[in-house]
Design an enzyme around this catalytic site. Structure first.
Site, mmCIF file in Angstrom:
data_model
loop_
_atom_site.group_PDB
_atom_site.id
_atom_site.type_symbol
_atom_site.label_atom_id
_atom_site.label_comp_id
_atom_site.label_asym_id
_atom_site.label_seq_id
_atom_site.Cartn_x
_atom_site.Cartn_y
_atom_site.Cartn_z
ATOM 1 N N ARG A 21 0.871 -1.394 0.117
ATOM 2 C CA ARG A 21 -0.069 -0.069 0.035
ATOM 3 C C ARG A 21 0.770 1.290 0.194
ATOM 4 O O ARG A 21 0.624 2.281 -0.746
ATOM 5 C CB ARG A 21 -0.740 -0.042 1.137
ATOM 6 C CG ARG A 21 -1.577 1.112 1.499
ATOM 7 C CD ARG A 21 -2.610 1.038 2.702
ATOM 8 N NE ARG A 21 -3.428 2.149 3.092
ATOM 9 C CZ ARG A 21 -2.857 2.886 3.962
ATOM 10 N NH1 ARG A 21 -1.858 2.885 4.600
ATOM 11 N NH2 ARG A 21 -3.727 4.021 4.250
ATOM 12 N N ALA A 22 1.961 1.226 0.879
ATOM 13 C CA ALA A 22 2.728 2.452 1.062
ATOM 14 C C ALA A 22 3.395 2.606 -0.295
ATOM 15 O O ALA A 22 3.599 3.776 -0.922
ATOM 16 C CB ALA A 22 3.866 2.236 2.187
ATOM 17 N N VAL A 23 4.018 1.538 -1.012
ATOM 18 C CA VAL A 23 4.867 1.595 -2.097
ATOM 19 C C VAL A 23 3.878 2.188 -3.124
ATOM 20 O O VAL A 23 4.190 3.267 -3.728
ATOM 21 C CB VAL A 23 5.326 0.221 -2.650
ATOM 22 C CG1 VAL A 23 5.948 0.586 -4.150
ATOM 23 C CG2 VAL A 23 6.423 -0.089 -1.813
ATOM 24 N N THR A 125 10.549 -10.446 6.491
ATOM 25 C CA THR A 125 10.616 -11.726 7.142
ATOM 26 C C THR A 125 10.337 -12.022 8.439
ATOM 27 O O THR A 125 10.784 -10.957 9.223
ATOM 28 C CB THR A 125 11.898 -12.615 6.753
ATOM 29 O OG1 THR A 125 12.078 -13.914 7.264
ATOM 30 C CG2 THR A 125 13.165 -11.664 7.085
ATOM 31 N N ILE A 126 9.564 -13.127 8.643
ATOM 32 C CA ILE A 126 9.199 -13.091 10.300
ATOM 33 C C ILE A 126 10.329 -13.483 11.109
ATOM 34 O O ILE A 126 10.652 -13.192 12.299
ATOM 35 C CB ILE A 126 8.200 -14.164 10.542
ATOM 36 C CG1 ILE A 126 8.506 -15.513 10.027
ATOM 37 C CG2 ILE A 126 6.766 -13.665 10.022
ATOM 38 C CD1 ILE A 126 7.620 -16.648 10.723
ATOM 39 N N ASP A 127 11.510 -14.064 10.282
ATOM 40 C CA ASP A 127 12.783 -14.763 10.989
ATOM 41 C C ASP A 127 13.511 -13.473 11.494
ATOM 42 O O ASP A 127 14.377 -13.954 12.285
ATOM 43 C CB ASP A 127 13.584 -15.483 9.794
ATOM 44 C CG ASP A 127 12.603 -16.493 9.337
ATOM 45 O OD1 ASP A 127 11.865 -16.998 9.935
ATOM 46 O OD2 ASP A 127 13.055 -17.073 8.283
ATOM 47 N N MET A 169 9.062 -20.988 14.745
ATOM 48 C CA MET A 169 9.831 -21.043 13.196
ATOM 49 C C MET A 169 11.225 -19.995 13.522
ATOM 50 O O MET A 169 11.386 -19.622 14.463
ATOM 51 C CB MET A 169 8.871 -20.272 12.174
ATOM 52 C CG MET A 169 7.837 -21.450 11.718
ATOM 53 S SD MET A 169 7.057 -20.664 10.363
ATOM 54 C CE MET A 169 6.522 -21.998 9.305
ATOM 55 N N GLY A 170 11.762 -19.648 12.320
ATOM 56 C CA GLY A 170 12.776 -18.726 12.396
ATOM 57 C C GLY A 170 13.875 -19.305 11.521
ATOM 58 O O GLY A 170 15.042 -18.760 11.321
ATOM 59 N N ALA A 186 9.785 -17.943 29.529
ATOM 60 C CA ALA A 186 10.121 -19.493 29.554
ATOM 61 C C ALA A 186 11.097 -20.034 30.414
ATOM 62 O O ALA A 186 11.964 -19.354 30.854
ATOM 63 C CB ALA A 186 10.318 -19.646 28.116
HETATM 64 O O1 F6P Z 1 11.311 -17.472 6.323
HETATM 65 C C1 F6P Z 1 9.919 -17.629 6.996
HETATM 66 C C2 F6P Z 1 9.748 -18.873 7.130
HETATM 67 O O2 F6P Z 1 8.425 -19.133 7.971
HETATM 68 C C3 F6P Z 1 10.658 -19.818 8.194
HETATM 69 O O3 F6P Z 1 10.739 -19.402 9.517
HETATM 70 C C4 F6P Z 1 10.416 -21.073 8.007
HETATM 71 O O4 F6P Z 1 11.539 -22.078 8.230
HETATM 72 C C5 F6P Z 1 9.992 -21.172 6.519
HETATM 73 O O5 F6P Z 1 9.821 -19.954 6.324
HETATM 74 C C6 F6P Z 1 8.840 -22.104 6.101
HETATM 75 O O6 F6P Z 1 8.662 -22.189 4.887
HETATM 76 P P1 F6P Z 1 7.708 -22.667 3.954
HETATM 77 O O7 F6P Z 1 6.225 -21.843 4.399
HETATM 78 O O8 F6P Z 1 8.140 -22.416 2.547
HETATM 79 O O9 F6P Z 1 7.383 -24.107 4.407
#
Ligand code: F6P
Length: 323
Positions: A21-23, A125-127, A169-170, A186
């Site tokens: 949206r911003a772009v 990226t969520i990572d 994830m990550g 934790a």
């Molecule tokens: O890079 C984002 C991510 O969600 C990682 O955390 C995860 O390992 C990977 O993508 C999973 O990929 P996919 O959705 O292609 O299975």
């Protein structure tokens, strides 16, 4: 009139739509002709473009995922794929490309910029493993999702005196696990960046119970040497000696879904606008990100192939706080 195309690539992340949206709106305001590319680099290579105006990106700010669709495209790694992508841009007389995505996506952006295309990357990226930005689009919301799950699991853990291994994830980065583990209180955190020993984790849990805790939660990064399944196997094999009951909860793609929180909406909005600004200033072959709170442009060649290190001192803090 000059033209700009925008695409999202790799794993979807909450906030990608806010960036699109911003772009679009900043580029239209600058008098650019704007197109969206459907399904990431696959759509770029195949010529799947749609015109985007201000109204086309209305009502998407709060939506997770990406309205443009995304793929992990192996064809862009090839010379042939890159040539096709360049030709699609040339045929439409589009000068600029904005790539919203993580490591693999920015490697693609770099390859195209090396071929002479005016490309700017947006850190998403969520990572949160991408060099060139302290924080990337989607990470904050993904942590919030993990936190909500940890808070809920603690209810059951406390009620039944049970342990939980929560896998987040990550990829090869422990950022999500470290943040969710610390903010979720934790008892132990297992990440790829630190040596992981199942016996040491078991001792942390046993000590937690010995200190009078009614629950024990371990947040495990999927990329750790011992992921949740490997730890669970070890604990099951040594159950008689260790003596606590444990369940595994793998959050997986749940973390990627849902509406972006305020941090991701703001980050995506700032970075989307910064991408248009960079292109209008004649700067390309760069990633736009936020470093020390300020918008920065980092050459894509310094981003590609690098990952951002995790501040492992946070793990020591987590250990103290879990006491
Ligand atoms: O890079 C984002 C991510 O969600 C990682 O955390 C995860 O390992 C990977 O993508 C999973 O990929 P996919 O959705 O292609 O299975």
């Amino acid at each position: 009139m000059k033209g700009l195309a925008v695409l999202t690539s790799g794993g979807d992340a909450p906030g990608m739509n806010a960036a699109i949206r911003a772009v679009v709106r900043t580029a239209v305001a600058e008098g650019l002709d704007v197109y969206g590319v459907r399904h990431g680099y696959t759509g770029l290579i195949g010529g799947n473009f749609i015109p985007l105006g201000r109204r086309d990106v209305g009502g998407i700010l709060q939506q997770g995922g990406t309205i443009l669709g995304t793929t992990r495209c192996s064809e862009l790694v090839t010379e042939e794929g890159q040539e096709k992508a360049m030709n699609q841009m040339k045929t439409r007389a589009l000068q600029h490309l904005v790539v919203i995505g993580g490591n693999g996506s920015q490697a693609g952006a770099y390859a195209l910029s090396q071929r002479g295309l005016s490309v700017v990357g947006v850190a998403s990226t969520i990572d949160n493993d991408l060099a060139g930005s302290d924080i990337t689009i989607g990470a904050a919301t993904a942590i919030d999702v993990a936190l909500e799950s940890i808070d809920r699991l603690r209810t059951t853990a406390s009620s039944l005196h049970r342990g939980f291994l929560v896998e987040v994830m990550g990829r090869n980065c422990g950022y999500l696990a470290a943040m969710a583990g610390i903010a979720g209180g934790a008892e132990a955190i297992v990440v790829p960046e630190a040596p992981s020993d199942p016996e040491a984790v078991a001792m942390e849990l046993r000590d937690a119970y010995a200190r009078g805790k009614s629950h024990a939660i371990v947040v495990v990064a999927e990329g750790a040497e011992y992921d949740a399944a490997a730890l669970a196997k070890y604990f099951a094999e040594h159950h008689a000696r260790l003596g606590f009951e444990l369940r595994v909860c793998k959050l997986g793609h749940i973390q990627r879904g849902g509406s972006p929180g305020v941090a991701d909406r703001m980050l995506a909005t700032r970075l989307g606008a910064a991408a248009t600004d960079a292109l209008q200033a004649g700067e390309h072959g760069v990633l736009v990100g936020v470093v020390d709170g300020r918008l920065v442009r980092t050459p894509l060649r310094d981003v590609v192939g690098r990952t951002k290190p995790l501040d492992t001192s946070l793990l020591e803090l987590a250990r103290v706080l879990a006491q």
